[in-house]
Design a protein around this motif. Structure first.
Motif, short mmCIF file in Angstrom:
data_model
loop_
_atom_site.label_atom_id
_atom_site.label_comp_id
_atom_site.label_asym_id
_atom_site.label_seq_id
_atom_site.Cartn_x
_atom_site.Cartn_y
_atom_site.Cartn_z
N PRO A 150 0.79 -1.24 0.00
CA PRO A 150 0.00 0.00 0.00
C PRO A 150 0.82 1.28 0.00
CG PRO A 150 -0.10 -1.09 2.14
CD PRO A 150 0.53 -2.06 1.19
N TYR A 151 1.95 1.29 0.66
CA TYR A 151 2.74 2.51 0.74
C TYR A 151 3.63 2.69 -0.49
CZ TYR A 151 1.13 2.19 5.53
OH TYR A 151 0.32 2.08 6.64
N ASP A 152 4.14 1.59 -1.00
CA ASP A 152 4.99 1.65 -2.19
C ASP A 152 4.21 2.10 -3.42
OD1 ASP A 152 7.05 0.76 -0.62
OD2 ASP A 152 6.92 -1.33 -1.30
N LYS A 153 2.93 1.81 -3.46
CA LYS A 153 2.11 2.12 -4.63
C LYS A 153 1.38 3.46 -4.50
CE LYS A 153 3.13 -1.80 -6.53
NZ LYS A 153 4.03 -1.84 -7.70
N PHE A 154 1.71 4.22 -3.47
CA PHE A 154 1.04 5.50 -3.28
C PHE A 154 1.48 6.50 -4.35
CE2 PHE A 154 0.98 9.83 -1.56
CZ PHE A 154 -0.37 9.95 -1.25
N THR A 155 0.54 7.27 -4.88
CA THR A 155 0.84 8.30 -5.87
C THR A 155 -0.06 9.51 -5.63
OG1 THR A 155 0.75 8.88 -8.23
CG2 THR A 155 -0.74 7.14 -7.48
N THR A 156 0.47 10.68 -5.94
CA THR A 156 -0.30 11.91 -5.75
C THR A 156 -1.25 12.18 -6.91
OG1 THR A 156 1.43 13.25 -6.80
CG2 THR A 156 1.55 12.98 -4.42
N PHE A 157 -1.21 11.35 -7.94
CA PHE A 157 -2.03 11.60 -9.14
C PHE A 157 -3.51 11.66 -8.81
CE2 PHE A 157 -4.42 10.14 -12.87
CZ PHE A 157 -3.94 11.02 -13.84
N GLY A 179 9.91 14.74 -8.96
CA GLY A 179 10.15 13.38 -8.52
C GLY A 179 10.18 13.11 -7.04
N TYR A 180 9.52 12.02 -6.65
CA TYR A 180 9.62 11.36 -5.35
C TYR A 180 8.95 12.10 -4.18
CZ TYR A 180 12.55 7.87 -7.48
OH TYR A 180 13.00 6.84 -8.28
N GLU A 181 8.25 13.20 -4.42
CA GLU A 181 7.54 13.80 -3.30
C GLU A 181 6.39 12.89 -2.84
OE1 GLU A 181 5.40 14.75 -6.89
OE2 GLU A 181 7.47 15.20 -6.36
N ASP A 182 5.80 12.14 -3.80
CA ASP A 182 4.73 11.21 -3.42
C ASP A 182 5.30 9.99 -2.68
OD1 ASP A 182 6.04 10.38 -5.71
OD2 ASP A 182 4.23 9.94 -6.85
N LYS A 187 6.02 7.11 2.45
CA LYS A 187 6.92 6.60 3.49
C LYS A 187 6.58 7.20 4.87
CE LYS A 187 9.80 4.09 0.95
NZ LYS A 187 10.02 2.65 1.14
N GLU A 188 6.19 8.47 4.86
CA GLU A 188 5.83 9.12 6.13
C GLU A 188 4.53 8.54 6.68
OE1 GLU A 188 6.18 11.55 9.44
OE2 GLU A 188 7.62 10.90 7.93
N LEU A 189 3.59 8.25 5.81
CA LEU A 189 2.36 7.59 6.26
C LEU A 189 2.68 6.23 6.88
CD1 LEU A 189 -0.03 8.30 3.23
CD2 LEU A 189 -0.17 9.33 5.51
N GLU A 190 3.61 5.51 6.25
CA GLU A 190 4.00 4.21 6.79
C GLU A 190 4.70 4.36 8.13
OE1 GLU A 190 6.27 0.18 5.23
OE2 GLU A 190 6.83 2.12 4.36
N ARG A 191 5.58 5.36 8.25
CA ARG A 191 6.30 5.58 9.50
C ARG A 191 5.33 5.88 10.64
NH1 ARG A 191 8.32 9.29 12.83
NH2 ARG A 191 7.27 11.02 11.76
N SER A 195 -2.86 3.89 7.77
CA SER A 195 -3.20 2.99 6.67
C SER A 195 -3.69 3.75 5.44
CB SER A 195 -4.27 1.99 7.11
OG SER A 195 -5.47 2.67 7.44
N ILE A 196 -3.43 3.18 4.27
CA ILE A 196 -3.94 3.70 3.00
C ILE A 196 -4.93 2.69 2.45
CG2 ILE A 196 -3.36 4.44 0.66
CD1 ILE A 196 -0.52 4.99 1.61
N GLN A 197 -6.13 3.15 2.18
CA GLN A 197 -7.14 2.28 1.60
C GLN A 197 -7.10 2.44 0.08
OE1 GLN A 197 -8.96 0.06 3.07
NE2 GLN A 197 -10.30 -0.55 1.41
N HIS A 198 -6.75 1.36 -0.62
CA HIS A 198 -6.71 1.39 -2.09
C HIS A 198 -8.05 0.89 -2.63
CE1 HIS A 198 -2.44 2.37 -2.84
NE2 HIS A 198 -2.26 1.83 -1.64
N ILE A 199 -8.65 1.68 -3.50
CA ILE A 199 -9.96 1.34 -4.06
C ILE A 199 -9.92 1.50 -5.58
CG2 ILE A 199 -11.17 2.07 -1.95
CD1 ILE A 199 -12.07 4.59 -3.49
#
Length: 291
Positions: A150-157, A179-182, A187-191, A195-199
């Motif tokens: 869930p954290y590795d696949k996070f994107t700001t798009f 690059g890489y701000e997302d 990573k900060e959410l993970e730290r 949780s990130i809910q992917h839908i």
């Protein structure tokens, strides 16, 4: 109550604004759409002037580009509602219940990622590299696959988040280039163990650059990564770099890369680029920044 936030620079997102506004009007809940022109040239400011005419829609104009991280922080600060939806300006809404899906998901979750996908046909023969790269990545962009990492696949798009949570984290404004701000935000959410809910609430990504522009963008991103790698920790690329170093193969790989660099670039700039050669080029380029 939703605040839809769209950063833009020299891009016409009139169709996106109109589609979101139509859904907002039918939502039955307070909403707003904020457009932030981040250093848009004067001659292009008219492109999104529709935002100045629609109810519950507002434009913020920054004459100087402040960067992808800072402009998103600014949008969040300007938002008046507790639920934020961040959308890139080159997105296309094809779901009639896009906003409603996010509104319902935010009743139970603090961070929700909707995902993205790409058209089934090549939109322009000059953007084959970006198109092939993205279509290959689309195979792993369904919600179930994203949820496995869930954290590795996070994107700001395309994501939604509670404003209170977002403003407690914010994007890292030390990142001024592309690059890489997302990645860093994920990573900060993970730290923080958030949780990130992917839908499945994906948007169509339409803004594919030419091969040359995408290659330059990739190089910019790796320059950013080289500067912030200590903050990032692990990424697939950094893991490969570490394996090469562990087995003392870095020098051998770089000898190969320097010998074939021109050939690799020629292929990547052609209309039939190889994704394998793209991976080799990226790895070599990043290692060349870390001599």
């Amino acid at each position: 109550m939703l605040s839809v936030l769209i950063p833009v620079k020299n891009f016409d997102c009139t169709s996106l604004i109109n589609a979101l506004h139509k859904q907002g009007e039918a939502l039955g809940a307070p909403f707003e759409i904020l457009i932030a022109e981040d250093g848009t040239d004067n001659e292009n400011l008219h492109l999104n002037s529709v935002a100045d005419t629609l109810k519950n829609c507002r434009r913020i104009v920054k004459k100087t580009n402040i960067g992808r991280a800072a402009i998103r922080n600014l949008l969040a600060n300007e938002a008046q509602y507790p639920n934020l939806i961040f959308i890139d300006c080159d997105a296309i809404v094809e779901k009639d219940d896009f906003l409603g899906t996010y509104l319902n998901a935010l009743k139970e979750h603090n961070v929700v990622s909707g995902g993205l996908y790409h058209a089934n046909s090549l939109p322009n023969k000059n953007c084959t590299l970006r198109y092939k790269y993205e279509k290959n990545a689309d195979k792993k962009r369904d919600a179930i696959t994203r949820s496995k990492a869930p954290y590795d696949k996070f994107t700001t798009f395309n994501f939604a988040i509670k404003k209170e949570l977002f403003t407690s984290i914010l994007f890292d404004t030390s990142i001024t280039r592309y690059g890489y701000e997302d990645t860093l935000f994920g990573k900060e959410l993970e730290r923080r163990n958030i949780s990130i809910q992917h839908i499945e609430n994906r948007l169509l990504h339409s803004g594919l650059e030419s091969n040359a522009a995408f290659l330059e963008k990739t190089e910019q991103a790796f320059n950013t990564l080289a500067e912030i790698k200590e903050k990032i920790g692990n990424t697939p690329l950094l893991n490969i770099v570490e394996k090469l170093r562990r087995y003392h193969l870095t020098a051998l790989f770089m000898k190969y890369w320097h010998c074939h660099k021109k050939h690799l670039r020629k292929n990547l700039l052609s209309q039939s680029p190889s994704l394998i050669k793209f991976s080799i080029y990226k790895l070599g380029y990043y290692l060349s920044l870390n001599k």
